[in-house]
Design an enzyme around this catalytic site. Structure first.
Site, PDB file in Angstrom:
ATOM      1  N   GLU A 199       0.808  -1.218   0.000  1.00  0.00           N
ATOM      2  CA  GLU A 199       0.000   0.000   0.000  1.00  0.00           C
ATOM      3  C   GLU A 199       0.845   1.274   0.000  1.00  0.00           C
ATOM      4  O   GLU A 199       0.323   2.377   0.070  1.00  0.00           O
ATOM      5  CB  GLU A 199      -0.978   0.008   1.179  1.00  0.00           C
ATOM      6  CG  GLU A 199      -0.367  -0.250   2.533  1.00  0.00           C
ATOM      7  CD  GLU A 199      -1.417  -0.340   3.646  1.00  0.00           C
ATOM      8  OE1 GLU A 199      -2.571   0.063   3.431  1.00  0.00           O
ATOM      9  OE2 GLU A 199      -1.062  -0.814   4.735  1.00  0.00           O
TER      10      GLU A 199
ATOM     11  N   CYS B 113      -7.570  -5.616  -1.140  1.00  0.00           N
ATOM     12  CA  CYS B 113      -8.512  -5.436  -0.034  1.00  0.00           C
ATOM     13  C   CYS B 113      -8.901  -3.986   0.156  1.00  0.00           C
ATOM     14  O   CYS B 113      -9.638  -3.651   1.075  1.00  0.00           O
ATOM     15  CB  CYS B 113      -7.948  -6.023   1.255  1.00  0.00           C
ATOM     16  SG  CYS B 113      -6.470  -5.180   1.819  1.00  0.00           S
TER      17      CYS B 113
ATOM     18  N   ASP C  41      -4.668   3.243   0.426  1.00  0.00           N
ATOM     19  CA  ASP C  41      -3.434   3.967   0.727  1.00  0.00           C
ATOM     20  C   ASP C  41      -2.514   4.046  -0.479  1.00  0.00           C
ATOM     21  O   ASP C  41      -1.816   5.044  -0.663  1.00  0.00           O
ATOM     22  CB  ASP C  41      -2.711   3.308   1.908  1.00  0.00           C
ATOM     23  CG  ASP C  41      -3.328   3.737   3.219  1.00  0.00           C
ATOM     24  OD1 ASP C  41      -3.566   4.942   3.375  1.00  0.00           O
ATOM     25  OD2 ASP C  41      -3.610   2.871   4.059  1.00  0.00           O
TER      26      ASP C  41
HETATM   27  C1  PEP Z   1      -6.038   0.148   2.119  1.00  0.00           C
HETATM   28  O1  PEP Z   1      -5.226   1.010   2.414  1.00  0.00           O
HETATM   29  O2  PEP Z   1      -6.470  -0.035   0.961  1.00  0.00           O
HETATM   30  C2  PEP Z   1      -6.560  -0.757   3.144  1.00  0.00           C
HETATM   31  C3  PEP Z   1      -7.304  -1.796   2.845  1.00  0.00           C
HETATM   32  O3  PEP Z   1      -6.299  -0.463   4.436  1.00  0.00           O
HETATM   33  P1  PEP Z   1      -6.991   0.743   5.225  1.00  0.00           P
HETATM   34  O4  PEP Z   1      -8.136   1.238   4.369  1.00  0.00           O
HETATM   35  O5  PEP Z   1      -7.458   0.220   6.524  1.00  0.00           O
HETATM   36  O6  PEP Z   1      -5.911   1.732   5.348  1.00  0.00           O
HETATM   37 MG    MG Z   2      -4.226   0.998   4.301  1.00  0.00          MG
END
Ligand code: PEP
Ligand code: MG
Length: 592
Positions: free
Chosen positions: A457, A528, A481
């Protein structure tokens, strides 16, 4: 008068209901519904709080009377008189009682709601002197709230429903039916949202926030229509206004006319019908037309979300954001036992399906609590967040690792590490995982085997995959991110939301390369981030070779529908042409 406010669509669907404005953070109070039997006690709590402040002012007045004019200026005496007048104001008292009796708001919520009503009346006053009395009103409300803190309220679980009886006559809807409530706030922290998870609201609106801010993500997981970045909403709306949220268009309609109301009522029924149609896909395996099996996983925030993950047909949890267990606890972090129980509940809730538990990712727009939120770091998204925070506090990290390893004795657990960028961080993390195992061995405590994965990320990670593939069993692309850091766009800032672009060629290239390199090494790769749950991107991700998607449960069936309609043989060359374009977004919209 009907008017509309445009914001960012974060959670789909239509909600129609009455606005519930929660107070500004200056008067941050708990909001929950009481039982009818508690009405009298709540009214007394406010009265007692007010009486305590009145007594305090009387005491002050008495001591002032004994001072000379030098020590006790006239202004002070006048101010205390004004405070007394405001405290004894009939409208404030009656209004508070109404919120408690008619709406079953808890005492603090009723008081701050009425404060807003009266404060607006002050705002509209012509006379400067009177207008400025609003600040006094806020001061005395704060004092009453403080006095009430000594008188604790019974702890009440919010009822699990999203409507309340309206007791007010209404022209638009029948007064005898339950009226949905819509939460309107300037801002809500992810922890606030979590509190609303078991709560009563049919939709929510905030003035600020980006599409992939964590507040928006939690809202999406609630599966209720929501709009963020709807600037000035909390200023423009009044308590109890009728509001429509169009979560698909990101529009809020305030005080709608009967025609508009009927139109949205129709749309709402259409959305319900569509949901019903999708529900038929629940037991259909997610396989493309050319026979590719696609893994559709759920993102969850709390152990009990496993229930909705199972109900949505997810074949596992691809992302358990464990940080939500750590938030809003006033610095008291969950110990090993508490975490172990929580992870175990999620694992058992998934009934043998795999659960990917991500180690804590606090910081940036996910503060542990309000005090951390106000910490004026220049650039919290670039600061001590996620794995950086864990490595900075090895004892805390080891506690979490031990709890996860122990939960793995009860089912399939994958361990996922967020925000890694450096080989050094990878090695430290691996050493600590080994150390956690040794600690458990020494204590003779049972634990299970885990696959260990890394979030990709940060662009630096996506550009140095070799080292990640050497150490990790699987990769999970955090597009939220990855986009933020690739495009230098704060994901929580609605003022740059128009530049937050999953279709930017640089983002697509990083995602595609990660998928390709992972697959070439035979290591599973999933996405994700929110891109995985965006049906308009399903085909493109399939074309890039993605075979594992993790998203909030409410999106799974819609994505499955896209999967069933896809042929990866055709999508692979098509995805290449999209990515080669200077403006892939435009090419996509032409193709669809
Ligand atoms: C993301 O950064 O895409 C991620 C799944 O984590 P979060 O949204 O919790 O930062
Ligand atoms: Mg993230």
């Amino acid at each position: 008068m009907t008017f509309s406010i445009h914001g960012l669509a974060v959670a789909r669907g239509i909600a129609i209901g009455r606005a519930v404005l929660v107070a500004s953070s200056r008067l941050d109070v708990a909001h929950y519904f009481i039982e009818p039997t508690q009405v009298t006690a709540e009214i007394s709590r406010v009265r007692d709080g007010r009486d305590a402040v009145v007594r305090e002012i009387h005491r002050l007045q008495a001591s002032i009377a004994q001072m000379g004019p030098k020590e006790a200026p006239n202004e002070l005496t006048a101010l205390l008189d004004v405070h007394l007048l405001l405290l004894q104001d009939e409208e404030l008292a009656l209004g508070v009682k109404r919120w408690i009796k008619d709406r079953l708001y808890n005492a603090e919520w009723a008081l701050t709601s009425q404060l807003e009503v009266v404060a607006r009346q002050f705002d509209e006053m012509e006379d400067d002197y009177l207008r400025e009395r609003k600040a006094d009103l806020e001061q005395i409300t704060e004092k009453v709230l403080r006095a009430m803190r000594g008188v604790s309220s019974p702890v009440i679980q919010p009822p699990n429903r999203n409507t309340r009886k309206s007791s007010q006559q209404d022209l638009l809807l029948d007064d005898t039916v339950d009226v949905p409530l819509i939460l309107v706030a300037h801002d809500l922290s992810p922890a606030d949202m979590l509190q609303f998870k078991q709560s009563v609201f049919a939709g929510f609106i905030t003035d600020v926030g980006g599409k992939t801010s964590h507040t928006a993500i939690v809202a999406r997981s609630l599966d209720i229509p929501a709009v963020v970045g709807a600037r000035w909403s909390s200023q423009l709306m009044r308590q109890d206004d009728w509001v429509i949220i169009d979560g698909d268009a990101g529009v809020v309609v305030v005080d709608p006319s009967p025609i508009i109301l009927a139109e949205y009522g129709f749309k709402q029924r259409q959305v319900e019908l569509e949901r019903g149609r999708l529900a038929r896909l629940l037991h259909t395996p997610a396989v493309t037309m050319d026979g590719q099996k696609i893994e559709l996983l759920a993102n969850i925030e709390m152990p009990d979300d496993a229930v909705s993950a199972i109900k949505s047909g997810a074949v596992g949890v691809g992302l358990f954001r464990s940080e939500f267990l750590f938030m809003g606890r006033h610095g008291k972090l969950p110990n090993e036992e508490e975490q172990y129980k929580a992870y175990r509940r999620a694992v058992e809730g998934m009934q043998g399906l795999p659960v990917t538990i991500r180690t804590v990712d606090v910081g940036a727009d996910k503060p542990l609590d309000e005090s951390q939120r106000n910490d004026a770091h220049l650039n919290p998204a670039l600061g001590l967040r996620a794995i950086r925070w864990s490595l900075a506090d090895p004892a805390m990290f080891l506690t979490q690792l031990r709890a996860i390893l122990r939960a793995a004795a009860h089912g399939q657990v994958h361990l996922l590490i967020p925000m890694l960028a450096h080989a050094r961080e990878i090695r430290q993390t691996m050493a600590l995982i080994d150390h956690a195992r040794v600690q458990l061995d020494n204590r003779g405590v049972a634990y299970g085997a885990v696959k260990v994965g890394a979030m990709i990320e940060i662009p630096a990670a996506a550009l140095t995959l070799k080292v990640f593939l050497k150490y990790f069993d699987f990769l999970s692309i955090g597009t939220n991110d990855l986009i933020q850091y690739t495009l230098a766009i704060d994901r929580a800032d609605e003022s740059v939301a128009h530049l937050y672009d999953p279709m930017h060629p640089a983002v697509l290239r990083l995602v595609a390369n990660t998928i390709a390199e992972g697959r070439a090494q035979g290591k599973p790769v999933s996405v994700c981030g929110e891109m995985a749950g965006d049906v308009s991107l399903t085909k493109l991700l399939l074309g890039m070779g993605l075979r594992s998607f993790s998203m909030h449960p409410a999106q799974i069936l819609a994505v499955k529908q896209e999967v069933l309609r896809s042929d990866t043989v055709k999508l692979t060359p098509w995805a290449e042409t999209v990515m080669a374009d200077d403006e892939p977004g435009k090419r996509m919209s032409k193709a669809t």
